[in-house]
Scaffold this active site. Structure first.
Site, PDB file in Angstrom:
ATOM      1  N   LYS A  34       0.923  -1.061  -0.072  1.00 32.76           N
ATOM      2  CA  LYS A  34      -0.013   0.183   0.031  1.00 32.76           C
ATOM      3  C   LYS A  34       1.071   1.118  -0.065  1.00 32.76           C
ATOM      4  O   LYS A  34       1.965   1.250   0.312  1.00 32.76           O
ATOM      5  CB  LYS A  34      -1.063   0.105   1.280  1.00 32.76           C
ATOM      6  CG  LYS A  34      -0.335  -0.007   2.512  1.00 32.76           C
ATOM      7  CD  LYS A  34      -0.838   0.744   3.647  1.00 32.76           C
ATOM      8  CE  LYS A  34      -0.691   2.142   3.684  1.00 32.76           C
ATOM      9  NZ  LYS A  34      -0.977   2.864   5.016  1.00 32.76           N
ATOM     10  N   LYS A  80      -5.214  -9.541   9.861  1.00 28.15           N
ATOM     11  CA  LYS A  80      -5.446  -9.730  11.140  1.00 28.15           C
ATOM     12  C   LYS A  80      -6.453 -10.973  11.594  1.00 28.15           C
ATOM     13  O   LYS A  80      -7.643 -10.810  11.056  1.00 28.15           O
ATOM     14  CB  LYS A  80      -5.708  -8.359  12.040  1.00 28.15           C
ATOM     15  CG  LYS A  80      -4.692  -7.540  11.749  1.00 28.15           C
ATOM     16  CD  LYS A  80      -4.819  -6.241  12.461  1.00 28.15           C
ATOM     17  CE  LYS A  80      -3.975  -4.824  12.112  1.00 28.15           C
ATOM     18  NZ  LYS A  80      -2.901  -5.040  12.929  1.00 28.15           N
ATOM     19  N   HIS A 119      -7.664   0.595   5.363  1.00 32.96           N
ATOM     20  CA  HIS A 119      -8.073  -0.394   6.517  1.00 32.96           C
ATOM     21  C   HIS A 119      -9.310  -0.307   7.125  1.00 32.96           C
ATOM     22  O   HIS A 119     -10.143  -1.424   7.424  1.00 32.96           O
ATOM     23  CB  HIS A 119      -7.040  -0.220   7.744  1.00 32.96           C
ATOM     24  CG  HIS A 119      -5.516  -0.031   7.440  1.00 32.96           C
ATOM     25  ND1 HIS A 119      -5.130  -1.033   6.355  1.00 32.96           N
ATOM     26  CD2 HIS A 119      -4.612   0.593   7.802  1.00 32.96           C
ATOM     27  CE1 HIS A 119      -3.683  -0.698   6.254  1.00 32.96           C
ATOM     28  NE2 HIS A 119      -3.475   0.188   7.012  1.00 32.96           N
ATOM     29  N   ASP A 121      -3.320  -5.049   1.800  1.00 34.65           N
ATOM     30  CA  ASP A 121      -3.985  -4.461   2.957  1.00 34.65           C
ATOM     31  C   ASP A 121      -3.848  -5.125   4.417  1.00 34.65           C
ATOM     32  O   ASP A 121      -4.572  -6.392   4.579  1.00 34.65           O
ATOM     33  CB  ASP A 121      -5.465  -4.224   2.741  1.00 34.65           C
ATOM     34  CG  ASP A 121      -5.886  -3.064   3.922  1.00 34.65           C
ATOM     35  OD1 ASP A 121      -5.668  -3.415   4.969  1.00 34.65           O
ATOM     36  OD2 ASP A 121      -6.860  -2.414   3.541  1.00 34.65           O
ATOM     37  N   HIS A 122      -2.852  -4.876   5.248  1.00 37.83           N
ATOM     38  CA  HIS A 122      -2.268  -5.642   6.170  1.00 37.83           C
ATOM     39  C   HIS A 122      -3.487  -5.841   7.276  1.00 37.83           C
ATOM     40  O   HIS A 122      -3.481  -6.946   7.947  1.00 37.83           O
ATOM     41  CB  HIS A 122      -1.014  -5.311   6.959  1.00 37.83           C
ATOM     42  CG  HIS A 122      -1.057  -4.313   7.593  1.00 37.83           C
ATOM     43  ND1 HIS A 122      -1.258  -2.961   7.358  1.00 37.83           N
ATOM     44  CD2 HIS A 122      -1.265  -4.129   9.094  1.00 37.83           C
ATOM     45  CE1 HIS A 122      -1.106  -2.196   8.501  1.00 37.83           C
ATOM     46  NE2 HIS A 122      -1.042  -3.078   9.546  1.00 37.83           N
ATOM     47  N   GLU A 174      -4.602   4.858  17.616  1.00 36.84           N
ATOM     48  CA  GLU A 174      -3.069   4.561  17.788  1.00 36.84           C
ATOM     49  C   GLU A 174      -2.591   5.336  18.807  1.00 36.84           C
ATOM     50  O   GLU A 174      -3.211   6.587  18.992  1.00 36.84           O
ATOM     51  CB  GLU A 174      -2.274   4.685  16.407  1.00 36.84           C
ATOM     52  CG  GLU A 174      -2.799   4.059  15.337  1.00 36.84           C
ATOM     53  CD  GLU A 174      -1.781   4.074  14.154  1.00 36.84           C
ATOM     54  OE1 GLU A 174      -0.951   3.171  13.938  1.00 36.84           O
ATOM     55  OE2 GLU A 174      -2.219   4.797  13.215  1.00 36.84           O
TER      56      GLU A 174
END
Ligand code: BG6
Length: 508
Positions: free
Chosen positions: A165, A199, A257, A194-195, A233
């Site tokens: 990305k 998950k 995300h 898209d990490h 975050e």
């Protein structure tokens, strides 16, 4: 593999697929991602005994390193990970190779082709190749073109292209990039990362919804009154100012995300659990999504930027004082948006998405609030007010899910009180889930695109935010960036986005 591993076999109860023989070629091998994520993830796969012995990594970048320098550099940078497993590293690192390559130089690609054949012979990787573009996004298109030009993507069965990305910087540039990569390789060879999709708990959204019969009947506008999707975050911009100044929170986190979490939460059940049916449903729901008021996008978008904050022990500097940031920057480090989905399942249900850096807590979650009970039988007796049922899928940290409902408080009165029924991954399975890149690399090398975004999904996601991105260019004064104290839940103006609808943000 013959290596004596100091770690026990860690696959336990998991059902893992075995990765077929191949060579993984990393472009940008001297960059951060390679030693922070990619090599650690590959080493983890090795420790889990999921890599075949016919496996190699070929690092490529402009630096004139040799195989040995690449191995030593990785060994130094990964010291804490290697220390408990020195013998395993010894064995694993024999499969690491390096070739100096500039993707813009046709002569280099010819040499790369020859080196790949040599690695193939040495490691018996059978000509199967996964090319990973971990280079500056400006080179994704030309990199893909160069690989195709050198004939390295010609075999759709044995060559794949993984693209990091961000995929584009707006709708038009994403379309353009899609045109280029799709003229270089077939869609089923292209793996857009898209990490978040890797998950465990993000994937669990699908399992919760489609493996249980209790949720699905309630999962719609008749029973759900609103949804909040949060990715908060505690870190600031770190050392990435030059990228972040151009990007900001909307492009960095929301378009990809958070929108992917939205798609998984709202998609229809796929006809089969296979990549294309799943990606069809995600693309469909994203095509039906829109900003709550696309004609006046500033009314459904709040931007913020962290000022100074923190504590006496850990003071936090303001975004504008971060190294590399323009002292008058108007880049947002926080953003909240309100979306609606025009389909039968979700018509009228507001979806509030927010993300920010230097917030009060690190936390990603999807929280669904159910409609109010039609009659409050117990409130009159107690003067209390019962809360709405809520189902919260916790993505990270503390992965799991919580269901909130009312029970009778102990005592002779009939007072109700909300309690939480909790599921925790760690308590139930006794092990933390794999880091996202472990799953991501394994799937790319297995050729399974389920957790990668297809071209139409990426474009639909960019189109969703186009009114904001265009508005920001044409009338930036309508999208002011509100300051918030670092270490808090974002600017006060963001609360108004919900209070107008009689709601509050969750502050878990
Ligand atoms: C990245 C963003 O895609 O995701 C970063 O570029 C952000 O700015 C990161 O910090 C968050 O990922 P995670 O997995 O730590 O929640």
């Amino acid at each position: 593999m013959a290596a004596t591993l100091t770690n026990p076999l860690r696959i336990g109860l998991r059902q893992e697929r075995v990765i077929p023989p191949q060579c993984l070629i990393i472009f940008g091998a001297s960059g951060d991602l390679t030693h922070r994520k990619l090599i650690p993830a590959l080493f983890e796969l090795f420790l889990q005994r999921r890599l075949p012995s016919e496996f190699a990594v070929l690092g490529c970048a402009r630096r004139p390193w040799s195989d040995e320098v690449f191995r030593q550099t990785m060994a130094q940078r990964l010291q804490p990970i290697i220390a408990p497993n020195p013998q395993a590293w010894e064995f694993f690192s024999q499969g690491l190779f390096y070739e100096p390559v500039d993707l813009q130089q046709p002569g280099h690609l010819e040499r790369l082709g020859q080196r790949l054949e040599q690695v193939d012979r040495l490691r018996a990787t059978r000509g199967a190749r996964t090319f990973y573009l971990s280079v500056s996004p400006a080179f994704y298109g030309s990199g893909a073109r160069a690989l195709a030009g050198a004939g390295l993507l010609a075999d759709p069965q044995r060559s794949r292209l993984v693209i990091e990305k961000p995929f584009g910087t707006d709708y038009a540039s994403a379309q353009q990039l899609n045109r280029v990569v799709k003229s270089s390789a077939q869609e089923n060879q292209i793996f857009r990362i898209d990490h978040y999709l890797c998950k465990e708990t993000v994937q669990n959204i699908m399992v919760l919804r489609f493996a249980n019969s209790i949720f699905e009947p309630l999962w719609n506008r008749n029973h759900i009154s609103s949804v909040q999707i949060t990715a908060a975050e505690t870190v600031g911009v770190e050392q990435r100012a030059s990228y972040y100044e151009q990007s900001g929170a909307l492009k960095d986190m929301v378009q990809n995300h958070l929108t992917q979490m939205l798609a998984l939460t709202t998609m229809e059940p796929p006809g089969r659990f296979e990549p294309e049916p799943i990606r069809n449903e995600k693309a469909k729901v994203l095509q039906a999504a829109r900003l709550a008021n696309p004609e006046q996008p500033w009314t459904c978008c709040v931007r913020g930027q962290y000022g100074s904050g923190g504590t006496a022990e850990r003071p936090l500097v303001s975004y504008r004082n971060e190294p590399g940031v323009n002292p008058n920057s108007t880049t947002e480090t926080y953003v909240a948006v309100k979306l609606l989905i025009d389909n039968w399942r979700w018509q009228g249900v507001p979806f509030y998405l927010r993300t920010g850096k230097h917030m009060a807590k690190r936390l990603s979650e999807v929280a669904l609030t159910f409609r109010d009970a039609p009659v409050h039988l117990f409130d009159a007796a107690t003067g209390g007010v019962s809360s709405n049922n809520q189902f919260v899928i916790r993505i990270q940290p503390d992965e799991g899910a919580t269901f909130r409902f009312e029970v009778k408080a102990p005592g002779s009165g009939m007072r109700s009180r909300p309690i939480a029924m909790d599921f925790s991954y760690l308590d139930s399975f006794g092990e933390p889930s794999d880091e996202g890149y472990v799953r991501l690399l394994a799937d790319a090398m297995l050729g399974d695109p389920t957790l990668f975004t297809r071209s139409d999904e990426v474009e639909a996601a960019w189109r969703l935010y186009t009114p904001i991105l265009e508005g920001l260019k044409q009338s930036p004064e309508k999208f002011p960036v509100h300051s918030y104290e670092a270490g808090t839940w974002g600017p006060a103006e963001s609360d108004e986005l919900l209070s107008r609808d009689g709601l509050l943000w969750r502050r878990p």
